[in-house]
Design a protein around this motif. Structure first.
Motif, PDB file in Angstrom:
ATOM      1  N   CYS A 101       0.897  -1.121  -0.112  1.00 42.58           N
ATOM      2  CA  CYS A 101      -0.020   0.221   0.001  1.00 42.58           C
ATOM      3  C   CYS A 101       0.817   1.381   0.048  1.00 42.58           C
ATOM      4  O   CYS A 101       0.482   1.998  -0.787  1.00 42.58           O
ATOM      5  N   LEU A 102       1.805   1.211   0.701  1.00 38.16           N
ATOM      6  CA  LEU A 102       2.728   2.347   0.822  1.00 38.16           C
ATOM      7  C   LEU A 102       3.297   2.645  -0.394  1.00 38.16           C
ATOM      8  O   LEU A 102       3.592   3.713  -0.743  1.00 38.16           O
ATOM      9  N   SER A 103       3.885   1.539  -0.946  1.00 36.36           N
ATOM     10  CA  SER A 103       4.736   1.582  -2.424  1.00 36.36           C
ATOM     11  C   SER A 103       3.868   2.061  -3.252  1.00 36.36           C
ATOM     12  O   SER A 103       4.210   3.048  -4.246  1.00 36.36           O
ATOM     13  N   ILE A 104       2.516   1.765  -3.474  1.00 37.21           N
ATOM     14  CA  ILE A 104       1.707   2.059  -4.286  1.00 37.21           C
ATOM     15  C   ILE A 104       1.342   3.834  -4.236  1.00 37.21           C
ATOM     16  O   ILE A 104       1.295   4.717  -5.202  1.00 37.21           O
ATOM     17  N   MET A 105       0.837   4.156  -2.915  1.00 37.08           N
ATOM     18  CA  MET A 105       0.715   5.679  -2.636  1.00 37.08           C
ATOM     19  C   MET A 105       2.046   6.475  -3.132  1.00 37.08           C
ATOM     20  O   MET A 105       1.795   7.672  -3.496  1.00 37.08           O
ATOM     21  N   THR A 106       3.004   5.942  -2.725  1.00 38.69           N
ATOM     22  CA  THR A 106       4.496   6.560  -2.955  1.00 38.69           C
ATOM     23  C   THR A 106       4.484   6.950  -4.782  1.00 38.69           C
ATOM     24  O   THR A 106       4.942   8.039  -5.210  1.00 38.69           O
ATOM     25  N   VAL A 107       4.214   5.960  -5.310  1.00 39.22           N
ATOM     26  CA  VAL A 107       4.178   5.846  -6.671  1.00 39.22           C
ATOM     27  C   VAL A 107       3.067   6.893  -7.404  1.00 39.22           C
ATOM     28  O   VAL A 107       3.491   7.640  -8.160  1.00 39.22           O
ATOM     29  N   LEU A 108       1.989   6.986  -6.792  1.00 41.81           N
ATOM     30  CA  LEU A 108       0.784   7.872  -6.946  1.00 41.81           C
ATOM     31  C   LEU A 108       1.361   9.429  -6.733  1.00 41.81           C
ATOM     32  O   LEU A 108       1.128  10.240  -7.550  1.00 41.81           O
ATOM     33  N   HIS A 109       1.924   9.356  -5.589  1.00 46.16           N
ATOM     34  CA  HIS A 109       2.417  10.838  -5.200  1.00 46.16           C
ATOM     35  C   HIS A 109       3.392  11.309  -5.876  1.00 46.16           C
ATOM     36  O   HIS A 109       3.368  12.227  -6.497  1.00 46.16           O
ATOM     37  N   ASP A 110       4.340  10.470  -6.258  1.00 43.10           N
ATOM     38  CA  ASP A 110       5.708  11.068  -7.065  1.00 43.10           C
ATOM     39  C   ASP A 110       5.158  11.107  -8.506  1.00 43.10           C
ATOM     40  O   ASP A 110       5.420  12.060  -9.352  1.00 43.10           O
ATOM     41  N   GLY A 111       4.485  10.184  -9.200  1.00 42.01           N
ATOM     42  CA  GLY A 111       4.162   9.948 -10.634  1.00 42.01           C
ATOM     43  C   GLY A 111       3.042  11.038 -11.151  1.00 42.01           C
ATOM     44  O   GLY A 111       3.094  11.689 -12.202  1.00 42.01           O
TER      45      GLY A 111
END
Ligand code: NAD
Length: 291
Positions: free
Chosen positions: A240-250
């Motif tokens: 979940c954290l990795s996906i949120m980080t990808v959404l935030h960065d991307g």
């Protein structure tokens, strides 16, 4: 291309579910993992799952034996390189995934199709690290794989039609439904689902509700089969954290900022059901909120 053999890299909750589903419909499967112990445990979990299905009368003993005959396992990454289709299902970490594709590339057959089960990482970027971006795409299964009907098929910018059609034929053989998604962070399912889960964690973080009341509200108030915190535990809080980080960065929008409480749980090693503790403590029966 007619796909007969499938190599799966990563035998965690997704990899082993994909392996089991593929072996059940007749594909020859090679399941691999970096850890010998983890691989052994996860193959045992497949055997237990199929044996339970025989006991419950959902499959015949013959179907179970055929599926197990179709399944091989290996710790050496190159063992999967001879497959017609490779599905990478390791930890949601771009550096780890990239290294796997780079290591596999020199050993591949010319026509092997490469795919990733990533929940959010750019397919185009992963593809660019291989010698075959046109034969690369996203093959995103849902958890638990044997039960969930949907598979997202994600084209990278270079993915060709043959590759898409070959993967679609695998989805059809599995009896599942494909949703075509474009290669943008989170694709469809996680672009919608993960901000909802993250918001539920903020709701907890800000003291608006307890773990139980948040989950109950969404189960009974929005008719969701699982509460968002329960679902986060089931997916894995690291994922979940990795996906949120990808959404935030991307997407560069603060609305996707991962909740600090999610980061804290991951820092504690409370990754959810797979580690026995996340928002809930699974050593208790039934599971109870962990704090
Ligand atoms: P997991 O933590 O259960 O399993 C990951 C596996 O990868 C482990 O068995 C680990 O030993 C293995 N691994 C790590 N590094 C490796 C390497 N270098 N080589 C070979 N194996 C390696 O994770 P998971 O939940 O199965 O998630 C795997 C992938 O599937 C992630 O990309 C995730 O985003 C995606 N996904 C997860 C879900 C979900 O609900 N959990 C749903 C859809 C997609």
């Amino acid at each position: 291309m007619i796909i007969k053999t499938i190599g799966i890299v990563g035998s965690g909750q997704m990899g082993r579910g994909i392996a089991q589903s593929m072996a059940m419909v007749g594909y020859k499967v090679i399941l691999s993992d970096i850890s010998k112990e983890v691989l052994k445990t996860n193959v045992e979990k497949i055997v237990t799952s199929l044996t339970r299905q025989v006991k419950d009368g959902r499959i015949s003993l013959n179907e179970c034996e055929e599926a197990l005959d179709n399944l091989k396992s290996a710790t050496k990454l190159e063992t999967v390189a001879g497959a017609d289709l490779i599905i990478e299902a390791v930890t949601e970490d771009e550096a780890v995934k990239t290294l796997i594709f780079e290591s596999l590339t020199p050993h591949l057959k010319e026509d092997t199709i490469l795919t990733s089960n990533t929940s959010s990482i750019s397919i185009t970027r992963l593809a660019s690290r291989t010698d075959r971006p046109e034969k690369f795409m996203g093959f995103h299964f849902m958890n638990p794989v044997p039960l969930m009907q949907l598979v997202e098929l994600i084209r990278g910018i270079a993915t060709n039609q043959d590759t898409y059609d070959s993967c679609l034929s695998v989805v059809e053989k599995l009896g599942k439904t494909a949703a075509q998604a474009e290669d943008f962070p989170g694709f469809i399912v996680n672009r919608v689902l993960m901000p909802m889960i993250n918001e539920a964690i903020y709701t907890l973080f800000e003291g608006i509700g307890s773990i139980k009341s948040i989950d109950e509200s969404m189960r009974l108030g929005a008719n969701h089969p699982m509460g968002p915190l329960e679902l986060a535990d089931f997916i894995g809080l690291d994922t979940c954290l990795s996906i949120m980080t990808v959404l935030h960065d991307g997407l560069a929008d603060t609305k996707y900022r991962p909740c600090p409480l999610l980061t804290k749980y991951v820092e504690a090693g409370w990754l959810g059901k797979k580690t026995g503790k996340g928002f809930y403590d699974y050593s208790k029966n039934p599971a109870e909120p962990s704090r």
